[in-house]
Design a protein around this motif. Structure first.
Motif, PDB file in Angstrom:
ATOM      1  N   SER A 233       0.809  -1.219   0.000  1.00 53.56           N
ATOM      2  CA  SER A 233       0.000   0.000   0.000  1.00 53.56           C
ATOM      3  C   SER A 233       0.842   1.269   0.000  1.00 53.56           C
ATOM      4  N   GLY A 234       2.013   1.245   0.621  1.00 50.71           N
ATOM      5  CA  GLY A 234       2.845   2.436   0.701  1.00 50.71           C
ATOM      6  C   GLY A 234       3.442   2.850  -0.628  1.00 50.71           C
ATOM      7  N   ARG A 235       3.432   1.960  -1.621  1.00 48.32           N
ATOM      8  CA  ARG A 235       4.010   2.274  -2.929  1.00 48.32           C
ATOM      9  C   ARG A 235       2.935   2.424  -4.011  1.00 48.32           C
ATOM     10  N   ARG A 236       1.669   2.248  -3.664  1.00 50.41           N
ATOM     11  CA  ARG A 236       0.624   2.171  -4.677  1.00 50.41           C
ATOM     12  C   ARG A 236       0.417   3.514  -5.391  1.00 50.41           C
ATOM     13  N   ASP A 237       0.340   4.599  -4.655  1.00 50.92           N
ATOM     14  CA  ASP A 237       0.113   5.892  -5.303  1.00 50.92           C
ATOM     15  C   ASP A 237       1.265   6.251  -6.228  1.00 50.92           C
ATOM     16  N   ALA A 238       2.469   5.957  -5.798  1.00 50.82           N
ATOM     17  CA  ALA A 238       3.634   6.255  -6.635  1.00 50.82           C
ATOM     18  C   ALA A 238       3.620   5.409  -7.906  1.00 50.82           C
ATOM     19  N   LEU A 239       3.150   4.165  -7.802  1.00 51.55           N
ATOM     20  CA  LEU A 239       3.068   3.305  -8.983  1.00 51.55           C
ATOM     21  C   LEU A 239       2.051   3.856  -9.977  1.00 51.55           C
TER      22      LEU A 239
END
Length: 507
Positions: free
Chosen positions: A364-370
């Protein structure tokens, strides 16, 4: 006749049937001026198949051309109908012809022209295999014409479900509004993300939500996007399996990462060596390791997930996970530790690489950046292909297709295993339980022959293979990586025989 043996065509204009009592110097046909007298004893089927294949390649039988009914051609050549139907079947298996109902059997794809394929391959072989594999070397090999292609990583493209795809495409188009043809969500069409959620739950044991799925243009793009995220977080060293996929390794290197090899043995990736190397991220294929075919065993899985829970980043390429023959598939790592695993899958090995559709799940911590990286990469995948694929997944057609090709792939694997046992005595086979390829290693190669020498000699004879050393970073036993899914049985037999000849002759 169509490829199922039904006689539906009219004779090609100008063809004629010899009278039973008529004496001729040679028994032949107006169709392609075929002369059965040219066929070697006991080799009429192979001769006819090759004549038809050559005519397709050089344009005498263009795509869309209709072949004579099997009974008509058999009468003209004065052979049994079985000779013609078997020749037609071979071309159908290799994807050059197909039955079209009342239209009969027609040409649907053209191979490279046979007059040029071996010569060009003979010239390219020494340069291609003579040094360490350079950037794009797999694409160069893929583009070379050849007689038999045993390259790994390609499914049975002749089995692509054209009818089901067209039916789904019509259904999708009928329901679209003009607004649906505008720019979409960079994460992908919601219908496909929902379908992927169901597919992963049924087939890979992963429980997720459509908001967690990002649709990408295959695993290759997925690796590129993940690489950007890791560099943003200061991670520039990525561990990879050794041996492991040359293409994946080069994808990461192109993105500016330093590759750290970690050995693979019978239990899969050596997690102790991973810890010792100091890399903070690792790319691996735990369900069916490429190219050895081993499955990451239970103890290694627990060790790896412990490493991930301590802050390591696991990139799980779920390579060939659906194509298991001798054991049920193991659950995906992502199903055990969702917040520690970046998961990548696609339909390239299930349907066709040309579709360029895959998916990523990240913590979840990387989802927006992806999602941001995907937006700036291409604004999202093409909508129509996504919706058609969603329809196939939701309707059950994709699972029916999987069952169908799994049977075809298994039969071809068995053909290759028998051919290796006959033509390559002493070769050790790896990865027979699953996938679309086999890897063979040789403990003793005549005259210290390198696997690149064998691959070059096979290519000069018109057969493509991958040398195992292409997929190694550290030294190891010579070997070959041999794909079987996209080749007909007789092509597999002939291709392995060519490799045996290359080994016995010292290249």
């Amino acid at each position: 006749m169509d490829v199922m043996g039904r006689s539906t065509e009219r004779p090609v204009k100008g063809s004629k049937n010899p009278h039973p009592g008529e004496e001729t110097a040679a028994v032949g046909s107006d169709f392609l001026q075929l002369d059965i007298g040219e066929a070697p004893p006991g080799g009429r089927t192979a001769w006819l198949a090759e004549r038809l294949r050559s005519a397709i390649a050089d344009g005498r039988l263009p795509v869309g051309a209709r072949l004579p009914a099997s009974r008509v051609l058999a009468d003209e050549l004065r052979v049994t109908r079985g000779v013609v139907t078997e020749a037609y079947r071979r071309l159908a298996e290799s994807g050059q012809i197909a039955g079209r109902g009342r239209r009969g059997t027609v040409v649907v794809a053209a191979p490279a022209a046979p007059d040029h394929r071996d010569g060009g391959a003979a010239e390219a072989g020494p340069a291609l295999f003579g040094s360490a594999p350079g950037e794009g070397v797999v694409d160069v090999l893929r583009a070379l014409p050849c007689r038999i292609d045993l390259s790994p990583g390609v499914p049975d493209l002749a089995a692509f479900p054209r009818t089901a795809w067209l039916r789904a495409e019509r259904a999708v188009l009928a329901g679209l509004t003009p607004a649906d043809f505008g720019y979409g969500d960079p994460r992908g069409a919601l219908a496909l993300r929902r379908a992927v959620v169901g597919w992963l739950a049924r087939n890979r044991g992963i429980r997720t939500d459509p908001d967690e799925v990002v649709v990408v243009a295959g695993v290759a793009q997925g690796l590129g996007l993940l690489g950007r995220l890791l560099r943003r977080d200061g991670i520039r060293r990525i561990a990879v399996e050794d041996p492991g996929s040359l293409g994946a390794r080069q994808q990461l290197e192109y993105g500016g990462h330093t590759i750290v090899p970690v050995p693979v043995d019978e239990g899969g990736l050596d997690v102790g060596a991973l810890r010792a190397c100091g890399a903070r991220a690792v790319l691996l294929t735990p369900a069916h390791q490429f190219p050895t075919g081993v499955v990451l065993d239970g103890e290694r899985r627990r060790e790896l997930l412990s490493w991930a829970a301590e802050g390591g980043v696991v990139i799980e390429d779920d390579y060939d996970a659906e194509h298991r023959y001798d054991r049920p598939p193991v659950p995906a790592l992502r199903s055990l530790l969702p917040e520690g695993v970046c998961y990548a899958g696609s339909v390239s090995k299930l349907l066709a690489p040309a579709l360029r559709v895959g998916w990523l799940l990240v913590p979840s911590g990387r989802r927006d950046a992806l999602v941001t990286a995907k937006r700036y990469a291409d604004l999202g995948n093409g909508i129509l292909t996504q919706l058609v694929l969603a329809h196939l997944m939701e309707s059950g057609e994709l699972e029916r297709h999987l069952r169908h090709v799994r049977q075809r792939h298994r039969r071809r694997r068995d053909v290759m295993l028998r051919a290796i046992g006959t033509q390559l005595p002493g070769a050790r086979v790896h990865g027979a339980a699953a996938g679309l390829h086999l890897t063979v290693t040789f403990d003793d190669v005549r005259g210290g022959l390198l696997d690149t020498d064998v691959a070059a000699a096979a290519l000069a004879r018109g057969v493509k293979v991958h040398p195992l050393s292409w997929h190694r970073i550290s030294p190891g036993p010579p070997g070959l990586v041999l794909g079987y899914a996209a080749s007909a049985a007789h092509e597999i037999d002939e291709g392995i025989a060519v490799i045996g000849e290359a080994l016995r002759s010292g290249g």
